[in-house]
Write a protein that holds these residues in place. Structure first.
Motif, PDB file in Angstrom:
ATOM      1  N   ARG A 350       0.822  -1.211   0.000  1.00 13.31           N
ATOM      2  CA  ARG A 350       0.000   0.000   0.000  1.00 13.31           C
ATOM      3  C   ARG A 350       0.853   1.258   0.000  1.00 13.31           C
ATOM      4  O   ARG A 350       0.482   2.262  -0.575  1.00 13.31           O
ATOM      5  CB  ARG A 350      -0.857   0.033   1.274  1.00 13.31           C
ATOM      6  CG  ARG A 350      -2.088  -0.784   1.174  1.00 13.31           C
ATOM      7  CD  ARG A 350      -3.118  -0.266   2.182  1.00 13.31           C
ATOM      8  NE  ARG A 350      -4.144  -1.263   2.343  1.00 13.31           N
ATOM      9  CZ  ARG A 350      -4.287  -2.028   3.420  1.00 13.31           C
ATOM     10  NH1 ARG A 350      -3.491  -1.872   4.444  1.00 13.31           N
ATOM     11  NH2 ARG A 350      -5.229  -2.923   3.466  1.00 13.31           N
ATOM     12  N   SER A 376      -4.591  -5.848  -6.575  1.00 12.20           N
ATOM     13  CA  SER A 376      -5.448  -5.191  -5.595  1.00 12.20           C
ATOM     14  C   SER A 376      -4.503  -4.289  -4.825  1.00 12.20           C
ATOM     15  O   SER A 376      -3.310  -4.233  -5.131  1.00 12.20           O
ATOM     16  CB  SER A 376      -6.117  -6.208  -4.671  1.00 12.20           C
ATOM     17  OG  SER A 376      -5.213  -6.629  -3.669  1.00 12.20           O
ATOM     18  N   GLU A 377      -5.020  -3.630  -3.810  1.00 14.56           N
ATOM     19  CA  GLU A 377      -4.158  -2.756  -3.013  1.00 14.56           C
ATOM     20  C   GLU A 377      -2.977  -3.497  -2.408  1.00 14.56           C
ATOM     21  O   GLU A 377      -1.910  -2.939  -2.232  1.00 14.56           O
ATOM     22  CB  GLU A 377      -5.000  -2.217  -1.854  1.00 14.56           C
ATOM     23  CG  GLU A 377      -5.313  -0.770  -1.912  1.00 14.56           C
ATOM     24  CD  GLU A 377      -5.863  -0.334  -0.572  1.00 14.56           C
ATOM     25  OE1 GLU A 377      -6.649  -1.089   0.040  1.00 14.56           O
ATOM     26  OE2 GLU A 377      -5.495   0.757  -0.140  1.00 14.56           O
TER      27      GLU A 377
END
Ligand code: ASP
Ligand code: MG
Length: 407
Positions: A350, A376-377
């Protein structure tokens, strides 16, 4: 008195001898001054055996009756463990899903738990009994037997722990905990002392076969402390923990792979509104789960559309897609069942730039071609030729986990 829920998986109750070992461990827990509720899976291989019997009679067995059949596996192990406890002189009692009343919705084969009436369990505990509950099964509103999907006894255990407000839900399995990658492929794989819920969900959904995803979601939602550990040793395993911003997080916690998907491509789909819906609706109606989807329109007014489905469903999916392809006048359909999805997972992504680029460089250096990418993150997945799976996993584990200081 503290209440502990312990779940034992198929290998842990795979033979009568092992069931006796489990009984001894349960007893030690009780003697340590705890109330104990045990949730069991079917003996290893039993669920598959039952499923195979049904398939001998019908290609697509009736779902209600299939669930009645599959629930039988857990009935056996529940009774045997209770008998083992009794033969140690303990007071114990078994409960099937409907006896506790684990109420689910009516989606056979993948039912979701709606409520658990914990009163009968609590009464038995109050009477000083050890409670043994059949995992994987429940009943719907109309008392039809349902099952929770493969690996569902993890979810039974966490749901029961949540309902009883247990101190901890211990998931006993045949490995020491959650590993940074598959130790069978990568000997330097390490056991993780702790893992965040979100990482565990991503790891489970990209190939790590430790816990049913739903159980992790429940643990997160109800803040159930979960400890995944081996039933063959005393060593501490892996704790599932809430993400804590203050904790120093590593960039990548795990490298996973999944060889159970196939890739389907529709060539030159006209680039018009509504076509993706037209392609994917029949697949959804056939209950086929689509994982990655990639589409990129080109200047000639068409687009190639590539997606992945479980290998077990790809023939069914192709038949549906070919039908749609001719209706919408796509140029054709190609399929590749020999692919693997390799992923890196970690909450540290992240806040770090360049992780994807690094991953692609590492694979490029080995000459591994990337066919699809999805992110995805906290996860990056690539689809590659199946034959490079082990190589890719080792290279990524080596760089991101073994030698992460040198990145
Ligand atoms: N016996 C079921 C299965 O094999 C449920 C479980 O083991 O958790 O999927
Ligand atoms: Mg399992």
């Amino acid at each position: 008195m503290p209440l502990i829920v312990q779940k034992y998986g198929g290998t842990s109750v795979g033979t009568v001898e092992r069931i006796s070992e489990v009984a001894k461990r349960v007893l030690v827990t009780k003697q340590g001054g705890n109330q104990v509720v045990v949730v069991v899976s079917a003996m290893a291989g039993e669920t598959n055996k039952l499923l195979a019997l049904a398939h001998q009679l019908s290609e697509m067995p009736d779902e209600r009756e299939r669930d009645v059949l599959l629930a039988a596996g857990e009935q056996v192990s529940t009774a045997l463990l209770t008998l083992a406890l009794k033969s140690l002189g303990e007071r114990a009692r078994s409960f099937l899903g409907h006896q506790v009343r684990i109420e689910t919705d009516s989606s056979y084969g993948r039912a979701r738990i709606k409520s658990i009436d914990s009163n009968r369990i609590l009464r038995a505990l109050k009477d000083g009994e050890i409670v043994v509950v059949a995992g994987f099964q429940g009943v719907d509103e109309e008392d039809n037997i349902t099952t929770l999907g493969r690996g569902g006894s993890d979810t039974s255990a966490v749901a029961i722990a949540a309902a009883l407000n247990a101190e901890v839900c211990e998931i006993y399995t045949d490995v020491e905990g959650v590993f940074t990658t598959d130790p069978n492929i990568c000997p330097t794989a390490k056991k993780l002392d702790r893992i965040f819920h979100e990482e565990m969900i991503e790891m489970a959904s990209t190939g790590a076969r430790v816990l049913q995803i739903r159980s992790v979601e429940l643990a997160m939602k109800f803040s159930v402390p979960v400890h995944i550990r081996s039933s063959f040793s005393e060593a501490p395993g892996t704790w599932l923990v809430e993400e804590d911003q203050a904790m120093d997080s590593v960039l990548v916690s795990g490298v996973t792979y999944d060889k159970n998907e196939a890739k389907i491509t529709l060539l030159k789909v006209p680039d018009r509104p509504g076509l993706a819906a037209q392609i994917f609706s029949p697949i959804a109606e056939a209950n086929i789960v689509v994982d990655m989807i990639i589409q990129n329109a080109s200047e000639d007014g068409t687009t190639d559309l590539t997606f992945t489905v479980p290998k077990a469903d790809y023939k069914k999916a192709i038949a549906l897609v070919e039908k749609t392809a001719s209706v919408i006048q796509a140029k054709g359909v190609t399929v590749d069942p020999n692919i693997a999805k390799v992923s890196i997972v970690g909450v540290g992504m992240r806040t770090h730039a360049g992780v994807a680029a690094k991953m692609f460089q590492l694979l490029a250096r080995e000459g591994v071609n990337i066919e699809m990418i999805s992110t995805s993150e906290i996860k990056i997945s690539v689809v590659i030729d199946e034959k490079y799976t082990e190589l890719a996993v080792r290279v990524l584990h080596d760089a991101f986990i073994e030698n992460q200081g040198n990145l």
